[in-house]
Design an enzyme around this catalytic site. Structure first.
Site, PDB file in Angstrom:
ATOM      1  N   LYS A 192       0.717  -1.106   0.180  1.00 10.21           N
ATOM      2  CA  LYS A 192      -0.197  -0.355   0.050  1.00 10.21           C
ATOM      3  C   LYS A 192       1.432   1.301  -0.148  1.00 10.21           C
ATOM      4  O   LYS A 192       2.026   1.538   0.375  1.00 10.21           O
ATOM      5  CB  LYS A 192      -1.403  -0.115   1.327  1.00 10.21           C
ATOM      6  CG  LYS A 192      -1.653  -1.171   1.561  1.00 10.21           C
ATOM      7  CD  LYS A 192      -2.707  -0.773   0.135  1.00 10.21           C
ATOM      8  CE  LYS A 192      -3.793  -2.312   0.191  1.00 10.21           C
ATOM      9  NZ  LYS A 192      -5.030  -2.165  -0.644  1.00 10.21           N
ATOM     10  N   HIS A 323     -10.238  -8.538  -7.513  1.00 15.10           N
ATOM     11  CA  HIS A 323     -10.001  -7.747  -6.695  1.00 15.10           C
ATOM     12  C   HIS A 323     -10.392  -8.901  -5.471  1.00 15.10           C
ATOM     13  O   HIS A 323     -11.857  -9.231  -5.449  1.00 15.10           O
ATOM     14  CB  HIS A 323     -11.246  -6.628  -6.373  1.00 15.10           C
ATOM     15  CG  HIS A 323     -10.829  -5.996  -4.613  1.00 15.10           C
ATOM     16  ND1 HIS A 323     -12.116  -5.910  -3.508  1.00 15.10           N
ATOM     17  CD2 HIS A 323      -9.577  -5.469  -4.176  1.00 15.10           C
ATOM     18  CE1 HIS A 323     -11.625  -6.074  -2.670  1.00 15.10           C
ATOM     19  NE2 HIS A 323     -10.083  -5.542  -2.526  1.00 15.10           N
TER      20      HIS A 323
END
Length: 393
Positions: A192, A323
């Protein structure tokens, strides 16, 4: 002359010889998966969300008069779980007595049962759990893994890990997590980014790249937290790392911004996970806004809708990396013509009795029929609410 109203059922709606079975029972479960550590990404660091402590799942189990069964699920993070379950309870009875093979028809029926709340978002996410269960039932009845029922292009899919690279995790732990994932046989690592200090992102990424080496596929995910100017600057700065993609650099609905960014960078741009319908994804595709599209079957209405989107994406020659929900997406990615990726999250493993096999950088389709999953006793223990529906005998 007074005409007599036609009260006969239209031929297209009559049950014929091709109707072989019917839905006899439906069980809904609201299951809350606790996370061992509160999870933070860029949305938390920018103050838009709180750390995630649990994931709400809507499980749908469907049984037929002939004894066939299917399981499906949808989910919600941070908010929406009770709403999905409530909507599912309202629309579930409309499936009783229907032929489970008529999946597209039943998807439409479920959507119309809740039409006043629209065809995207929470409503279709509730529908998705039914749709996935129907596809699981059909494949299980056929004795085939879902990927084989759909028509697989491959028996394994490249996989990457996300759960080890969240922003709440110290860099040293991210490095350890990356090593553990690679040792497990996972093929790529995603971390991230999107911190208020972009230099901190670059330092963190540099440490990961040095640790794993130049040959390991590496991805980053900004979770929609950059504006267009920041995304452009960060995108240029990230080019040196040889990334597989930059994920969600901009707001999920900024198709034009994503298109301009994708055209200006050598690194591919990936997005789509937050969109909740095929129509919303089409905006990305028609604007050439993504080099890699990342639909989420539980979010867009299930497998029926995912297959429609996959056909559009293939027509545009766009890569696919679904996802989350690897238990579903492994099968769908295996059936996509262009070589895809699937996302590995170990969070969901306690919910199921089975495990997906990973080796050589790939996740393998098992020989188990359907999705190849059954709910664990732990999942039953995490159930907060249940509702059952049965056809009248």
């Amino acid at each position: 002359m007074v005409s007599t109203p036609n009260t006969t059922t239209p031929a297209a709606l009559q049950r014929g010889e091709a109707t072989l079975d019917e839905i006899a029972e439906i069980r809904l479960s609201s299951v809350y998966l606790p996370l061992a550590t509160p999870v933070s990404d860029a949305k938390v660091l920018t103050g838009r969300q709180k750390p995630m402590t649990e994931v709400a799942f809507l499980f749908v189990e469907i049984g037929t008069a002939e004894g066939h069964r299917g399981i499906g699920f949808s989910y919600s993070k941070r908010a929406g779980g009770p709403g999905q379950f409530a909507h599912a309870k309202e629309i579930a009875p409309t499936l009783l007595g229907e032929d489970p093979s008529d999946i597209a028809k039943l998807w439409t029926k479920l959507v119309w049962a809740g039409a006043s709340v629209g065809r995207s978002g929470l409503a279709t996410q509730a529908v998705a759990a039914f749709d996935v269960a129907l596809w699981d039932l059909k494949a299980t009845r056929a004795g085939l893994p879902l990927a084989k029922l759909l028509g697989a292009h491959r028996d394994s899919v490249r996989c990457y890990n996300t759960s080890g690279g969240f922003l709440h995790t110290p860099t040293e732990q991210v490095l350890e997590n990356a090593s553990a994932s690679l040792a497990q046989g996972i093929g790529g690592i995603k971390i991230k980014v999107g911190q208020p200090d972009g230099k901190a992102d670059l330092r963190r990424l540099a440490a990961v790249r040095e640790h794993v080496g130049d040959d390991v596929p590496l991805m980053v995910d900004a979770n929609q937290q950059w504006d267009r100017a920041t995304a452009q600057r960060m995108g240029r700065a990230l080019e040196e790392f040889g990334l597989v993609w930059i994920e969600e650099p901009l707001d999920a609905y900024d198709a034009k911004g994503h298109a301009a960014l994708a055209a200006s960078l050598d690194t591919p741009v990936a997005t789509g996970e937050m969109l909740a319908s095929v129509a919303e994804h089409w905006e990305l595709l028609r604007h050439d806004a993504a080099d890699i599209i990342q639909p989420d079957a539980p979010r867009i209405g299930g497998i029926t809708q995912f297959l429609k989107l996959a056909a559009l994406a293939e027509h545009q020659q766009v890569q696919l990396a679904p996802h989350f929900a690897m238990e579903i997406h492994l099968h769908l990615a295996a059936a996509y013509p262009l070589e895809p990726w699937v996302e590995h999250f170990d969070w969901l493993e306690p919910l199921f009795n089975e495990r997906l096999r990973i080796s050589g950088g790939r996740m393998h389709v098992s020989s188990r029929p359907g999705l190849g999953i059954t709910l664990s006793e732990q999942a039953r223990a995490w159930t907060r609410e249940e509702q059952a529906f049965r056809a009248r005998s």
